[in-house]
Design an enzyme around this catalytic site. Structure first.
Site, PDB file in Angstrom:
ATOM      1  N   LYS A   1     -16.762  10.245 -89.707  1.00 24.43           N
ATOM      2  CA  LYS A   1     -15.769   9.419 -90.403  1.00 24.43           C
ATOM      3  C   LYS A   1     -16.509   8.562 -91.449  1.00 24.43           C
ATOM      4  O   LYS A   1     -17.517   7.946 -91.147  1.00 24.43           O
ATOM      5  CB  LYS A   1     -15.062   8.512 -89.403  1.00 24.43           C
TER       6      LYS A   1
ATOM      7  N   GLU B   1       1.008   6.014 -76.176  1.00 22.38           N
ATOM      8  CA  GLU B   1       1.906   4.880 -75.929  1.00 22.38           C
ATOM      9  C   GLU B   1       2.815   5.111 -74.730  1.00 22.38           C
ATOM     10  O   GLU B   1       3.132   4.175 -73.991  1.00 22.38           O
ATOM     11  CB  GLU B   1       2.736   4.604 -77.175  1.00 22.38           C
TER      12      GLU B   1
ATOM     13  N   ARG C   1       8.351   5.901 -79.320  1.00 19.67           N
ATOM     14  CA  ARG C   1       8.158   7.138 -78.543  1.00 19.67           C
ATOM     15  C   ARG C   1       8.087   6.884 -77.047  1.00 19.67           C
ATOM     16  O   ARG C   1       8.059   7.799 -76.248  1.00 19.67           O
ATOM     17  CB  ARG C   1       6.960   7.922 -79.011  1.00 19.67           C
TER      18      ARG C   1
END
Ligand SMILES: Cc1ncc(C[n+]2csc(CCOP(=O)(O)OP(=O)(O)O)c2C)c(N)n1
Ligand SMILES: CC(=O)[C@@H](O)[C@H](O)COP(=O)(O)O
Ligand SMILES: [Mg+2]
Length: 637
Positions: A289, A375, A403
């Protein structure tokens, strides 16, 4: 593009479509990758955006577009924040000056922008499910098209990915899954899967060893089957010795890797092999990254995952002066509460720094859990923690809790469990566009029996309402606040039960109910209405769902009620207040202002609210027109 590519300096400007990539030599591709990195740093340093993730996928994206034929073949990006390179090579270089700005390029794939784009939702862990469905459709329609899905190691910690992999493995569809494994979400990716990937990642690329063996064997005269068997035996031996990856193969998925995701030729070779399988296959690419830009590579927090605004190219530091953010107020108060309450534990879904949980993790690492981008698991794991006698504080961005509605409803609320969900970035956020707006929670979670929602208006009420929330022990609570700098404190004149009275007019014409961060907007609106001759009272219910009963009494004392909320109107606080007035037999007319249900285009928060008519000027005008239509009941002196 001309047959003889232009000079290295202008390579990037000569790329207007993916086909232009296919004529480049290996050396030109290396030069192009460098130009793209310079382009990304130059542009994103001015606009803000997802720099780290995109620096990590330059070679991978070039390789995908050289091996596959977009848009006939479909290239999908999970979360989509790493699709800038894809946009650069699909004709959108000019749009980067207005990246994530109103009217400019979105920060995610956009079908309106390009036929090369498909998934617009910025919520993680969805790409493999889309890919499964799309590949099935191509097969059923007899279309010879490939689906390529790029999924990050962080996104792979999301449950939907494993639901998808379970299904994909049972098919023989043309589906190439590129696992972009940089070992990080924001912070290093957590969990058993991450450990497994790092096991694979840390071993030398056995594919390289295999290629060497193939080359060596290749010199001998082709002897057909025995060579293949020898080769297969060698590969098995190498695999078992160097990189055990039964997890994917036990699922029935072919696996290629680990491949150096910054080695253009290696990536192309792996993708060509994967394409040739004509069946589901994983290409495990190891990337870094922020690759190629030192400030990102050296940024230990999150490799410059997503600078929110312009930054200094030399240092990677934001240019804007720091201000007190809502998140910091929450973070500091949470630690103070945890100091007093050993039962308080924190949960983050791979976003410890952005949600402020990191401060708790630093002081109480044993009481803080990073569950990955999960989540739904976070909510039900919190239910388990609460059943075990603790009080979890689950900190997520408001949009991402959508969600986990079923988990909040039935795993937490139905069991009346003391879990506090702290929703950062609630309401209209802005640059990340509609799938990031935290505009649904007060409506969607407002229907959950036993769940209470607080919407603080400033730092003082955030601290107060957070403490009230974690003191609730017979059901879940939500504390929600917006992105950005915290509003200046607005002290109450008095408190009526739960409700803070912030402003009183000389007459009780209009009761203006202001929710959370819209208190400032309400006070400005009240000033404009007062100039029109109305007497305006402004109140902050603080706890907005269920609606405080005191509002009905206050409404009965006024000639009209106006509600203002940074959330979807449909089923929002305004609707709830209207319902409460009806139930109480209070006939005072009500007008509610909020975010219209819809997918509103990206821009700054202020631009979007203005476009939605949520300004003091617009609201005062609309209320005046409405009030005059009520005329007899609201005389204006
Ligand atoms: C459901 C959901 N939760 C949280 C986020 C916030 N988020 C955006 S990118 C990201 C990290 C993604 O990591 P990874 O998939 O490894 O991609 P990388 O940034 O490393 O390329 C997170 C947590 C999100 N987009 N969706
Ligand atoms: C892609 C994603 O979901 C996050 O990176 C998001 O863009 C962060 O938003 P903030 O900038 O508000 O933290
Ligand atoms: Mg990652």
């Amino acid at each position: 593009m001309s047959d003889s590519p232009s000079t290295p300096a202008g390579l990037l400007s000569s790329i207007t479509e993916p086909g232009d990539l296919k004529r480049l030599t290996a050396e030109q591709l290396i030069l192009l990758a460098a130009e793209i990195r310079d382009f990304l740093v130059a542009k994103v340093s001015r606009t803000g955006g997802h720099l780290g993730p995109n620096l990590g996928v330059v070679e991978m994206t070039l390789a995908m577009h050289r091996v596959f034929d977009s848009p006939r073949d479909k290239i999908l990006f999970d979360t989509g924040h790493q699709a800038y390179v894809h946009k650069i090579v699909t004709g959108r270089q000019d749009g980067f000056d207005l990246l994530r700005q109103r009217g400019g390029l979105t920060g995610y794939p956009s079908q309106a922008e390009s036929e090369h784009d498909l998934i617009e939702n910025s919520h993680a862990s969805t790409a493999l499910s889309y890919a499964d469905g799309l590949a099935k459709a191509f097969t059923l329609r007899g279309e010879d098209r490939h689906v390529v899905a790029v999924v990050g190691d962080g996104a792979l910690t999301g449950g939907m990915c494993w639901e998808a992999l379970n299904n994909i493995a049972a098919t023989r569809n043309r589906l190439v899954i590129v696992v972009n494994d940089n070992g990080r979400s924001y912070a290093p990716t957590i969990g058993g899967l991450a450990d497994h990937l790092s096991t694979l990642r840390l071993n030398p690329g056995y594919e390289k060893v295999l290629d060497l063996v193939k080359d060596a064997l290749g010199q001998t005269p082709v002897v057909g089957k025995p060579v293949f068997e020898v080769l297969h035996a060698v590969k098995k031996g190498i695999k078992d010795a160097i990189s055990p990856q039964p997890m994917f193969e036990d699922l029935g998925l072919k696996y290629i890797g680990p491949v150096d995701g910054h080695d253009q030729q290696a990536m192309e070779s792996a993708l060509r092999r994967a394409k040739g399988f004509n069946a589901p296959v994983i290409v495990h690419a190891v990337t870094r990254k922020g690759y190629g830009y030192r400030p990102a590579e050296q940024d230990e927090a999150d490799c410059l995952h997503g600078p929110g605004s312009a930054f200094d190219v030399e240092t990677g530091k934001l240019l804007a002066a720091p201000t007190l953010k809502w998140t910091k107020v929450f973070s500091e108060e949470l630690v103070r509460i945890a100091d007093e309450r050993p039962d308080i534990v924190g949960i983050t879904a791979a976003m410890a720094e952005p949600t402020g949980i990191a401060a708790l993790a630093k002081k109480y690492p044993e009481r803080t859990y990073d569950v990955g981008i999960a989540e739904q698991h976070a909510a039900t794991s919190a239910a388990g923690l609460a059943m075990g006698g603790l009080h979890p504080v689950v900190a997520v961005y408001a949009t991402f809790l959508n969600r986990a509605f079923d988990q909040v409803l039935l795993d937490v609320a139905m069991h009346r469990l003391p879990v506090t969900f702290v929703l950062d970035r609630a309401g209209i956020t802005g640059p990340d566009g509609p799938s990031h707006y935290g505009m649904w929670d007060m409506s969607v979670f407002g229907v959950v029996p036993g769940l209470r929602i607080a919407a603080p208006r400033d730092a003082a009420t955030l601290r107060e309402e957070l403490r009230e929330a974690v003191a609730v022990d017979d059901g879940p609570t939500i504390v929600r606040f917006p992105t950005g700098s915290v509003a200046p404190d607005t002290p109450a004149l008095r408190r009526v039960g739960q409700v803070d009275v912030l402003r009183e007019g000389d007459r009780e014409d209009i009761l203006l109910v202001a929710v959370g961060s819209f208190v400032g907007l309400a006070l400005d609106t009240a000033e404009r209405l007062t100039e029109q001759g109305y007497g305006v009272t402004v109140v902050d219910p603080r706890w907005v769902r269920p609606v405080p009963i005191e509002l009905t009494g206050l409404a009965a004392q006024h000639r009209a009620v106006v509600t203002l909320e940074d959330g979807v109107r449909t089923g929002g606080v305004g609707d709830a207040v209207a319902s409460a007035l009806r139930d109480a037999g209070v006939a005072t007319p009500l007008r509610d202002f909020g975010v219209p249900a819809g997918f509103h285009p990206h821009g700054s928060r202020a631009e979007i609210l203005t476009a939605l008519g949520l300004t003091a000027q617009d609201i005062a005008r609309d209320v005046t027109e409405w009030a005059s239509s009520l005329e007899a009941s609201i005389p204006v002196t």
